[in-house]
Design a protein around this motif. Structure first.
Motif, short mmCIF file in Angstrom:
data_model
loop_
_atom_site.label_atom_id
_atom_site.label_comp_id
_atom_site.label_asym_id
_atom_site.label_seq_id
_atom_site.Cartn_x
_atom_site.Cartn_y
_atom_site.Cartn_z
N UNK A 1 40.58 51.80 37.58
CA UNK A 1 41.86 51.93 36.90
C UNK A 1 42.57 50.58 36.85
N UNK A 2 43.11 50.22 35.69
CA UNK A 2 43.87 48.99 35.53
C UNK A 2 45.33 49.35 35.28
N UNK A 3 46.21 48.84 36.15
CA UNK A 3 47.65 49.06 36.01
C UNK A 3 48.31 47.70 35.82
N UNK A 4 48.94 47.51 34.67
CA UNK A 4 49.63 46.26 34.41
C UNK A 4 51.12 46.42 34.62
N UNK A 5 51.70 45.50 35.37
CA UNK A 5 53.15 45.44 35.55
C UNK A 5 53.70 44.52 34.48
N UNK A 6 54.47 45.11 33.55
CA UNK A 6 54.92 44.30 32.41
C UNK A 6 56.27 44.75 31.90
N UNK A 7 57.08 43.77 31.52
CA UNK A 7 58.32 44.01 30.81
C UNK A 7 58.63 42.75 30.01
N UNK A 8 59.15 42.92 28.82
CA UNK A 8 59.51 41.77 28.00
C UNK A 8 60.58 40.94 28.70
N UNK A 29 42.06 52.27 49.40
CA UNK A 29 41.28 51.85 48.25
C UNK A 29 41.05 50.34 48.23
N UNK A 30 40.04 49.92 47.49
CA UNK A 30 39.77 48.50 47.28
C UNK A 30 40.55 48.04 46.05
N UNK A 31 41.34 46.98 46.23
CA UNK A 31 42.31 46.57 45.22
C UNK A 31 42.08 45.11 44.80
N UNK A 32 42.26 44.85 43.51
CA UNK A 32 42.27 43.49 42.98
C UNK A 32 43.62 43.25 42.31
N UNK A 33 44.25 42.12 42.64
CA UNK A 33 45.47 41.68 41.96
C UNK A 33 45.10 40.51 41.06
N UNK A 34 45.55 40.57 39.82
CA UNK A 34 45.39 39.44 38.90
C UNK A 34 46.78 38.89 38.62
N UNK A 35 47.02 37.66 39.04
CA UNK A 35 48.33 37.04 38.86
C UNK A 35 48.31 36.19 37.59
N UNK A 36 48.84 36.75 36.51
CA UNK A 36 48.84 36.04 35.24
C UNK A 36 50.17 35.36 34.93
N UNK A 88 38.63 40.56 30.13
CA UNK A 88 39.19 41.53 31.08
C UNK A 88 38.25 42.72 31.26
N UNK A 89 37.55 43.08 30.21
CA UNK A 89 36.64 44.23 30.28
C UNK A 89 35.57 44.05 31.35
N UNK A 90 35.18 42.80 31.62
CA UNK A 90 34.15 42.54 32.62
C UNK A 90 34.58 43.00 34.01
N UNK A 91 35.88 42.94 34.28
CA UNK A 91 36.38 43.32 35.59
C UNK A 91 36.24 44.81 35.84
N UNK A 92 36.11 45.58 34.78
CA UNK A 92 35.97 47.02 34.92
C UNK A 92 34.67 47.39 35.62
N UNK A 93 33.69 46.48 35.57
CA UNK A 93 32.39 46.75 36.18
C UNK A 93 32.34 46.33 37.65
N UNK A 94 33.39 45.69 38.13
CA UNK A 94 33.42 45.28 39.54
C UNK A 94 33.81 46.46 40.42
N UNK A 95 33.56 46.31 41.70
CA UNK A 95 33.75 47.44 42.63
C UNK A 95 35.17 47.49 43.19
N UNK A 96 36.12 47.69 42.29
CA UNK A 96 37.51 47.87 42.69
C UNK A 96 38.00 49.23 42.23
#
Length: 217
Positions: A1-8, A29-36, A88-96
């Motif tokens: 599951x990908x959850x993006x924290x976003x607001x204009x 759970x195993x979690x990945x944070x992507x800091x963009x 970004x789609x590649x990250x969906x295949x990782x074990x998170x």
């Protein structure tokens, strides 16, 4: 599951929400944070910096770094991350189990790519009219069908109650019932570089983040 924290709009609590939800999820759970966000606030909390040269030359899975939490990994903020647009789609295949993305307030091509592939776009709003207006602007982009708002920095006063009443009139699919209170514990997170969830595990704030996450997964 990908959850993006976003607001204009900036300054609404995306990073504090990202850190605390990730810490909550990491209990089971195993979690990945992507800091963009180029300000790198999420990276700061974990004391992580990217290498200064050539990170865009590596496969995206090779720039992931460990943190002091064994269940949280992070891709630190870096201006070169725009080079990974479309990957970004590649990250969906990782074990998170969950990927949390701390997204910048700008709406550029990379942000659009993020929103497109997110399962949920979680949008913190402050309890005021202008902040709520930015959520409506986000909906108008039609970049994701699952954009949910929640109230951040809520105080028990009439003006904030009026905003909550307005939100409750929206379709239920557009908002989460849990609100996060205005709190010095949350505001002081940068001082001790810890999530509220970890530093104050039995606090009201922690219970609210746990409830917020339960609404998402």
């Amino acid at each position: 599951m990908i959850i993006s924290l976003y607001n204009i709009k900036g300054g609404v609590g995306k990073t504090s929400t990202c850190i605390n939800l990730a810490s909550t999820a990491s209990k089971t759970k195993k979690v990945l944070i992507i800091d963009l966000d180029i300000q790198g606030a999420s990276s700061y909390f974990f004391g992580k910096k990217p290498k200064k040269r050539g990170i865009f030359k590596k496969p995206i899975e090779k720039i992931i770094k460990k943190t002091n939490n064994p269940n949280i990994d992070i891709i630190p903020s870096d201006k070169q991350l725009v080079k990974y647009q479309g990957e970004l789609k590649k990250l969906l295949n990782l074990k998170y189990d969950i990927i949390f993305i701390d997204a910048p307030a700008t709406l550029n091509d990379l942000t659009k790519d993020i929103l497109k592939y997110s399962d949920i776009v979680l949008s913190p709003v402050l309890p005021n009219i202008l902040s709520l207006r930015t959520y409506n602007q986000l909906l108008e982009t039609k970049l994701n069908k699952n954009i949910k708002l929640f109230v951040n920095a809520y105080e028990n006063k009439p003006s904030h109650k009026q905003i909550v009443k307005a939100i409750l009139k929206l379709p239920k699919s557009q908002y989460l019932k849990t609100y996060i209170p205005k709190s010095e514990k949350i505001e002081n997170m940068p001082l001790y570089k810890m999530s509220v969830v970890d530093k104050y595990p039995y606090s009201l704030e922690t219970k609210r983040y746990q409830k917020l996450l339960s609404e998402l997964i």
